[in-house]
Each structure stands twice: as structure tokens, then as C-alpha cells.
Design a protein around this motif. Sequence first.
Motif, short mmCIF file in Angstrom:
data_model
loop_
_atom_site.label_atom_id
_atom_site.label_comp_id
_atom_site.label_asym_id
_atom_site.label_seq_id
_atom_site.Cartn_x
_atom_site.Cartn_y
_atom_site.Cartn_z
N ILE A 205 1.04 -1.28 -0.08
CA ILE A 205 -0.14 -0.01 -0.31
C ILE A 205 0.69 1.42 -0.28
N GLY A 206 2.30 1.37 0.43
CA GLY A 206 2.88 2.06 0.08
C GLY A 206 3.90 2.02 -0.78
N ASN A 207 3.82 1.50 -1.40
CA ASN A 207 4.28 1.20 -2.82
C ASN A 207 3.36 1.91 -3.78
N ILE A 208 1.59 1.40 -3.54
CA ILE A 208 1.06 2.17 -3.73
C ILE A 208 0.79 4.09 -3.63
N VAL A 209 1.11 4.12 -2.84
CA VAL A 209 0.41 6.10 -2.57
C VAL A 209 2.02 6.20 -3.15
N SER A 210 3.15 5.84 -3.22
CA SER A 210 3.87 6.57 -3.43
C SER A 210 4.33 6.10 -4.89
N ASN A 211 4.08 5.56 -5.56
CA ASN A 211 3.83 5.75 -6.87
C ASN A 211 2.53 6.40 -7.51
N LEU A 212 1.26 6.46 -6.48
CA LEU A 212 0.24 7.48 -6.99
C LEU A 212 0.60 8.77 -7.37
#
Length: 105
Positions: free
Chosen positions: A19-26
Motif C-alpha cells: 500500500i505504501g508503494n501504491i501511494v508513492s507511485n500514485l
Amino acid sequence: GILFLIGVDVFMLFPPKIIGNIVSNLEINPDLNTVGFYLLGIVGVAFGMFLCRFLWRIFIIGAANKFHYVTKKELFNHLLSLSSKYYDKTKTGDLMSRIAVFVLG
């Protein structure tokens, strides 16, 4: 069983990271294909957690049930091997109490 229990704990570490990677990539690149890829990863992790949780319950609880069955069977066989004189001098309530304590305790 213990290894699968540890496996569940290891799998539980992945969803916050994903989820942290999703937020960072968004924040950098708002691409929904990438989000779908990460969501597929979360589903895979959830399946891994399900599988490990299922297996540790089978191995640990199954071993406990088998132990319980074997000890009850040994107690019954022991009671069958006792002489009738033992049953004549021992009160029924005492026998029931001892068996209940052994089986339930």
C-alpha cells in the motif's frame, strides 16, 4: 505447523509495504495499471496468508485432536484390562470422577 504460523506473520508484513508503494507511485505517476498490478499482489499475499493459516490449523489442531484421541483410547484399554475385583471395591462415582478429570483436564 509452527513454520506455517510464522509464514502467516511474514505474509502480514507485505500489505502495508504494498500500500505504501501504491501511494508513492500514485504521487509520481497516476497510472491505474500499476495500481491494478499492486492490487493483484495484495490478493496474492491474502491467498498466501489463507493457505498458511489453513495449514497451521490443520497441523497444530490436528495433532492436538490426535493426541486427545490416543489418550482416551489408552485410558479405555487400561480400564478394560483391570480386574473385576478392582471394580467391586471401587465406587462408581470415584471412577467417573477420575475419568472426567483425565478426559476434561
